[in-house]
Design a protein around this motif. Structure first.
Motif, PDB file in Angstrom:
ATOM      1  N   ARG A  71       0.832  -1.201   0.000  1.00 22.26           N
ATOM      2  CA  ARG A  71       0.000   0.000   0.000  1.00 22.26           C
ATOM      3  C   ARG A  71       0.876   1.265   0.000  1.00 22.26           C
ATOM      4  NH1 ARG A  71      -4.086  -2.166   4.738  1.00 22.26           N
ATOM      5  NH2 ARG A  71      -4.324  -4.240   3.830  1.00 22.26           N
ATOM      6  N   ALA A  72       0.339   2.342  -0.553  1.00 19.75           N
ATOM      7  CA  ALA A  72       1.079   3.606  -0.661  1.00 19.75           C
ATOM      8  C   ALA A  72       1.596   4.074   0.698  1.00 19.75           C
ATOM      9  CB  ALA A  72       0.191   4.679  -1.285  1.00 19.75           C
ATOM     10  N   GLU A  73       0.791   3.912   1.745  1.00 19.06           N
ATOM     11  CA  GLU A  73       1.200   4.382   3.075  1.00 19.06           C
ATOM     12  C   GLU A  73       2.285   3.514   3.711  1.00 19.06           C
ATOM     13  OE1 GLU A  73      -2.786   2.137   3.718  1.00 19.06           O
ATOM     14  OE2 GLU A  73      -1.882   3.402   2.169  1.00 19.06           O
ATOM     15  N   TRP A  74       2.628   2.401   3.094  1.00 16.22           N
ATOM     16  CA  TRP A  74       3.671   1.511   3.604  1.00 16.22           C
ATOM     17  C   TRP A  74       5.034   1.790   2.954  1.00 16.22           C
ATOM     18  CZ3 TRP A  74       0.942  -3.912   3.130  1.00 16.22           C
ATOM     19  CH2 TRP A  74      -0.130  -3.975   4.027  1.00 16.22           C
ATOM     20  N   GLY A 118      11.012   4.700  -2.048  1.00 17.51           N
ATOM     21  CA  GLY A 118      10.052   4.033  -2.924  1.00 17.51           C
ATOM     22  C   GLY A 118       9.909   2.548  -2.646  1.00 17.51           C
ATOM     23  N   HIS A 119      10.426   2.093  -1.501  1.00 16.52           N
ATOM     24  CA  HIS A 119      10.386   0.670  -1.120  1.00 16.52           C
ATOM     25  C   HIS A 119       9.478   0.466   0.074  1.00 16.52           C
ATOM     26  CE1 HIS A 119      14.789   0.902  -2.605  1.00 16.52           C
ATOM     27  NE2 HIS A 119      13.990   0.640  -3.618  1.00 16.52           N
ATOM     28  N   LEU A 120       9.040  -0.763   0.252  1.00 16.54           N
ATOM     29  CA  LEU A 120       8.283  -1.119   1.452  1.00 16.54           C
ATOM     30  C   LEU A 120       9.128  -0.778   2.673  1.00 16.54           C
ATOM     31  CD1 LEU A 120       5.762  -2.485   2.706  1.00 16.54           C
ATOM     32  CD2 LEU A 120       6.996  -4.654   2.534  1.00 16.54           C
ATOM     33  N   ARG A 121       8.589   0.032   3.569  1.00 20.93           N
ATOM     34  CA  ARG A 121       9.284   0.445   4.793  1.00 20.93           C
ATOM     35  C   ARG A 121       9.532  -0.775   5.671  1.00 20.93           C
ATOM     36  NH1 ARG A 121       9.989   5.319   7.194  1.00 20.93           N
ATOM     37  NH2 ARG A 121       8.759   6.379   5.604  1.00 20.93           N
ATOM     38  N   ASP A 122      10.689  -0.836   6.321  1.00 21.73           N
ATOM     39  CA  ASP A 122      11.090  -2.025   7.077  1.00 21.73           C
ATOM     40  C   ASP A 122      10.045  -2.475   8.089  1.00 21.73           C
ATOM     41  OD1 ASP A 122      11.620   0.149   8.765  1.00 21.73           O
ATOM     42  OD2 ASP A 122      13.621  -0.531   9.309  1.00 21.73           O
ATOM     43  N   ALA A 123       9.386  -1.549   8.775  1.00 22.90           N
ATOM     44  CA  ALA A 123       8.391  -1.918   9.783  1.00 22.90           C
ATOM     45  C   ALA A 123       7.205  -2.660   9.179  1.00 22.90           C
ATOM     46  CB  ALA A 123       7.905  -0.672  10.522  1.00 22.90           C
ATOM     47  N   LEU A 173       4.726  -5.971   9.860  1.00 21.09           N
ATOM     48  CA  LEU A 173       3.270  -5.895   9.883  1.00 21.09           C
ATOM     49  C   LEU A 173       2.660  -7.032   9.058  1.00 21.09           C
ATOM     50  CD1 LEU A 173       0.673  -4.301  10.665  1.00 21.09           C
ATOM     51  CD2 LEU A 173       0.914  -3.160   8.442  1.00 21.09           C
ATOM     52  N   LEU A 174       3.213  -7.280   7.874  1.00 21.60           N
ATOM     53  CA  LEU A 174       2.699  -8.370   7.039  1.00 21.60           C
ATOM     54  C   LEU A 174       2.849  -9.719   7.747  1.00 21.60           C
ATOM     55  CD1 LEU A 174       3.988  -7.036   3.643  1.00 21.60           C
ATOM     56  CD2 LEU A 174       1.582  -7.386   4.246  1.00 21.60           C
ATOM     57  N   HIS A 185      12.818 -12.886  14.636  1.00 24.44           N
ATOM     58  CA  HIS A 185      14.019 -12.636  13.840  1.00 24.44           C
ATOM     59  C   HIS A 185      13.527 -12.357  12.424  1.00 24.44           C
ATOM     60  CE1 HIS A 185      16.905 -15.024  16.614  1.00 24.44           C
ATOM     61  NE2 HIS A 185      15.935 -14.459  17.298  1.00 24.44           N
ATOM     62  N   LEU A 186      13.997 -11.267  11.837  1.00 26.04           N
ATOM     63  CA  LEU A 186      13.512 -10.878  10.521  1.00 26.04           C
ATOM     64  C   LEU A 186      14.694 -10.652   9.593  1.00 26.04           C
ATOM     65  CD1 LEU A 186      10.558  -8.469  10.043  1.00 26.04           C
ATOM     66  CD2 LEU A 186      12.303  -8.743   8.326  1.00 26.04           C
ATOM     67  N   ASN A 187      14.671 -11.306   8.461  1.00 27.74           N
ATOM     68  CA  ASN A 187      15.701 -11.141   7.441  1.00 27.74           C
ATOM     69  C   ASN A 187      15.080 -10.466   6.221  1.00 27.74           C
ATOM     70  OD1 ASN A 187      16.505 -14.033   8.810  1.00 27.74           O
ATOM     71  ND2 ASN A 187      18.254 -12.737   8.368  1.00 27.74           N
ATOM     72  N   TYR A 188      15.648  -9.305   5.859  1.00 27.82           N
ATOM     73  CA  TYR A 188      15.223  -8.578   4.662  1.00 27.82           C
ATOM     74  C   TYR A 188      16.083  -9.071   3.506  1.00 27.82           C
ATOM     75  CZ  TYR A 188      13.243  -5.502   8.216  1.00 27.82           C
ATOM     76  OH  TYR A 188      12.547  -4.997   9.279  1.00 27.82           O
ATOM     77  N   LEU A 189      15.454  -9.625   2.495  1.00 29.13           N
ATOM     78  CA  LEU A 189      16.196 -10.249   1.402  1.00 29.13           C
ATOM     79  C   LEU A 189      16.113  -9.483   0.089  1.00 29.13           C
ATOM     80  CD1 LEU A 189      15.025 -13.885   2.202  1.00 29.13           C
ATOM     81  CD2 LEU A 189      17.106 -12.726   2.997  1.00 29.13           C
ATOM     82  N   SER A 190      15.017  -8.774  -0.111  1.00 30.90           N
ATOM     83  CA  SER A 190      14.828  -8.035  -1.363  1.00 30.90           C
ATOM     84  C   SER A 190      13.812  -6.929  -1.111  1.00 30.90           C
ATOM     85  CB  SER A 190      14.325  -8.989  -2.451  1.00 30.90           C
ATOM     86  OG  SER A 190      14.220  -8.339  -3.692  1.00 30.90           O
ATOM     87  N   GLU A 191      13.816  -5.948  -1.973  1.00 26.52           N
ATOM     88  CA  GLU A 191      12.882  -4.837  -1.804  1.00 26.52           C
ATOM     89  C   GLU A 191      11.551  -5.128  -2.479  1.00 26.52           C
ATOM     90  OE1 GLU A 191      14.395  -2.156  -5.565  1.00 26.52           O
ATOM     91  OE2 GLU A 191      15.541  -2.133  -3.713  1.00 26.52           O
TER      92      GLU A 191
END
Length: 165
Positions: free
Chosen positions: A12-15, A20-25, A29-30, A62-68
């Motif tokens: 969503r736009a507010e995320w 221009g990427h999904l905000r880490d928080a 939430l997802l 534990h959260l791993n960010y792998l791609s935008e």
């Protein structure tokens, strides 16, 4: 055998952040929405939580960010139950772009069943535990996820005084 798809949405736009990427928080939430779907799946939907005064709390993430991800992209969250006991669920979630196989994020979580009236942990009720065991049996043959059991930290030889390398 495959992981259980629990949640679908779109970015969503507010995320979206200033890059221009999904905000880490919002990755978390997802995953949180997927936890809600998981507890519904095992029989702790809103009506049962109200009736029994039982719920599930998150103990560790534990959260791993792998791609935008970018605004408007479809996303889905899959879940694999890694282990459980009478009160806890050790779960692994993957966030995917649409129906792609490769995850864009992974989250390993420990969830605790709680008696909300007493504010303390409690064993799962028999019907809920039966659903948990059914899910565990369905996931028993799945391979160990790539990011499960990871620990955060710098290797000792790379870390120096003051945090400089």
């Amino acid at each position: 055998m495959s992981a259980l798809t629990l949640y679908r949405d779109e970015v969503r736009a507010e995320w979206v952040d200033y890059n221009g990427h999904l905000r880490d928080a919002f990755y978390l939430l997802l995953f949180s929405y997927a936890v809600d779907a998981l507890i519904d799946t095992i029989g702790l939907d809103a009506a049962e939580r109200e009736r029994s005064r039982r719920s599930v709390y998150t103990l560790e993430v534990h959260l791993n960010y792998l791609s935008e991800l970018k605004q408007g992209e479809a996303v889905r969250v899959d879940c694999q139950l890694l282990a459980h006991d009478s009160k806890r669920l050790h779960v692994y979630f993957t966030l995917h772009r649409g129906d792609e196989a490769e995850p864009v994020a992974a989250s390993e979580q420990m969830l605790l069943h709680v008696d909300t009236a007493q504010a303390c942990s409690a064993p799962f009720d028999a019907a809920v535990l039966a659903r948990v065991e059914t899910l565990a049996a369905a996931h028993a043959g799945l391979p160990r996820p790539a990011y499960a059991g990871r620990v955060i930290g710098l290797p000792r030889r790379a870390a120096t005084e003051g945090g400089q390398t």
